[in-house]
Design a protein around this motif. Structure first.
Motif, PDB file in Angstrom:
ATOM      1  N   ASP A 214       0.804  -1.206   0.000  1.00 32.63           N
ATOM      2  CA  ASP A 214       0.000   0.000   0.000  1.00 32.63           C
ATOM      3  C   ASP A 214       0.848   1.271   0.000  1.00 32.63           C
ATOM      4  O   ASP A 214       0.407   2.306  -0.480  1.00 32.63           O
ATOM      5  CB  ASP A 214      -0.934   0.018   1.213  1.00 32.63           C
ATOM      6  N   GLU A 215       2.039   1.198   0.543  1.00 32.04           N
ATOM      7  CA  GLU A 215       2.870   2.395   0.646  1.00 32.04           C
ATOM      8  C   GLU A 215       3.486   2.736  -0.713  1.00 32.04           C
ATOM      9  O   GLU A 215       3.727   1.875  -1.543  1.00 32.04           O
ATOM     10  CB  GLU A 215       3.954   2.203   1.692  1.00 32.04           C
ATOM     11  N   LYS A 216       3.728   4.025  -0.946  1.00 30.35           N
ATOM     12  CA  LYS A 216       4.327   4.479  -2.194  1.00 30.35           C
ATOM     13  C   LYS A 216       5.799   4.116  -2.209  1.00 30.35           C
ATOM     14  O   LYS A 216       6.496   4.215  -1.210  1.00 30.35           O
ATOM     15  CB  LYS A 216       4.194   5.995  -2.319  1.00 30.35           C
ATOM     16  N   ARG A 217       6.261   3.693  -3.365  1.00 28.79           N
ATOM     17  CA  ARG A 217       7.682   3.391  -3.513  1.00 28.79           C
ATOM     18  C   ARG A 217       8.240   4.208  -4.668  1.00 28.79           C
ATOM     19  O   ARG A 217       7.499   4.685  -5.525  1.00 28.79           O
ATOM     20  CB  ARG A 217       7.911   1.899  -3.723  1.00 28.79           C
TER      21      ARG A 217
ATOM     22  N   ASP B 143      -0.304   1.481 -11.385  1.00 26.56           N
ATOM     23  CA  ASP B 143      -0.191   2.945 -11.331  1.00 26.56           C
ATOM     24  C   ASP B 143       1.215   3.407 -11.712  1.00 26.56           C
ATOM     25  O   ASP B 143       1.393   4.467 -12.322  1.00 26.56           O
ATOM     26  CB  ASP B 143      -0.582   3.470  -9.952  1.00 26.56           C
ATOM     27  N   GLU B 144       2.239   2.610 -11.384  1.00 25.30           N
ATOM     28  CA  GLU B 144       3.613   2.943 -11.791  1.00 25.30           C
ATOM     29  C   GLU B 144       3.768   2.823 -13.301  1.00 25.30           C
ATOM     30  O   GLU B 144       4.465   3.631 -13.928  1.00 25.30           O
ATOM     31  CB  GLU B 144       4.608   2.022 -11.091  1.00 25.30           C
TER      32      GLU B 144
ATOM     33  N   LEU C 121       4.983   5.679 -15.959  1.00 21.86           N
ATOM     34  CA  LEU C 121       6.044   5.501 -16.943  1.00 21.86           C
ATOM     35  C   LEU C 121       5.563   5.897 -18.336  1.00 21.86           C
ATOM     36  O   LEU C 121       6.301   6.502 -19.107  1.00 21.86           O
ATOM     37  CB  LEU C 121       6.520   4.043 -16.955  1.00 21.86           C
ATOM     38  N   LYS C 122       4.322   5.528 -18.651  1.00 25.12           N
ATOM     39  CA  LYS C 122       3.769   5.884 -19.957  1.00 25.12           C
ATOM     40  C   LYS C 122       3.575   7.396 -20.058  1.00 25.12           C
ATOM     41  O   LYS C 122       3.813   7.999 -21.103  1.00 25.12           O
ATOM     42  CB  LYS C 122       2.456   5.161 -20.179  1.00 25.12           C
ATOM     43  N   ALA C 123       3.175   8.037 -18.963  1.00 23.89           N
ATOM     44  CA  ALA C 123       2.993   9.492 -18.961  1.00 23.89           C
ATOM     45  C   ALA C 123       4.332  10.211 -19.119  1.00 23.89           C
ATOM     46  O   ALA C 123       4.403  11.269 -19.749  1.00 23.89           O
ATOM     47  CB  ALA C 123       2.311   9.926 -17.668  1.00 23.89           C
TER      48      ALA C 123
ATOM     49  N   PRO D 253      -0.720  -1.141 -20.369  1.00 25.63           N
ATOM     50  CA  PRO D 253      -0.518  -1.628 -18.998  1.00 25.63           C
ATOM     51  C   PRO D 253      -1.705  -2.356 -18.385  1.00 25.63           C
ATOM     52  O   PRO D 253      -1.524  -3.212 -17.545  1.00 25.63           O
ATOM     53  CB  PRO D 253      -0.219  -0.355 -18.209  1.00 25.63           C
ATOM     54  N   ASN D 254      -2.927  -2.045 -18.788  1.00 32.01           N
ATOM     55  CA  ASN D 254      -4.081  -2.632 -18.127  1.00 32.01           C
ATOM     56  C   ASN D 254      -4.650  -3.838 -18.847  1.00 32.01           C
ATOM     57  O   ASN D 254      -5.634  -4.404 -18.401  1.00 32.01           O
ATOM     58  CB  ASN D 254      -5.192  -1.577 -17.987  1.00 32.01           C
TER      59      ASN D 254
END
Length: 144
Positions: A21-24, A98-99, A103-105, A115-116
């Motif tokens: 759950d934490e952001k990395r 979400d990562e 990366l795509k953005a 990705p999905n």
């Protein structure tokens, strides 16, 4: 009978990794590495992935990720390329959905990466989208 000294079996070991759950920090590719999308799982710690340079490679999941990070078809991964074997690579890192969108953005991933979506490629030779079902003609049952 031997006395049980452990605290549980493999299901308890599976549940230990609850820090998702934490952001990395976002990991970008370096020299000798490439982004890839998993096309299919082969078993025995191996998978087939299409890299951003267009090459389909046989990848090995490294021991740090094996049985700790679950990888499925369609996931975006970072692979380490081998100098001596162009058709093989090693999976170094798995990106969360979400990562992968980040990366795509940032422009790191090309438009061919989705990705999905799952790993199957539903494009024909011209790059047009093809439905993955069979079409049948309607035939009068009395004539059959």
């Amino acid at each position: 009978m031997p006395k049980n000294k452990g605290k549980g079996g493999k299901n308890r070991k599976r549940g230990k990794n609850e820090a998702d759950d934490e952001k990395r920090e976002l990991v970008f590719k370096e020299d000798g590495q490439d982004y890839a999308q998993v096309t299919r799982m082969l078993g025995n710690g191996r998978l087939e992935a299409k890299c951003s340079d267009g090459v389909l490679r046989l990848c090995h999941i490294c021991g740090k990720l094996h049985k700790k990070v679950w990888i499925a078809a369609g996931d975006i991964v970072l692979v380490g390329l081998r100098d001596y074997q162009d058709g093989k690579a090693d999976v170094i890192h798995k990106y969360m959905p979400d990562e992968a969108r980040l990366l795509k953005a940032y422009g790191e991933l090309s438009d061919s990466f989705r990705p999905n979506e799952g790993g199957g490629n539903d494009d024909d030779d011209d790059g047009n989208r093809v439905d993955s079902y069979f079409g049948f003609e309607e035939v009068d049952i009395d004539k059959v």
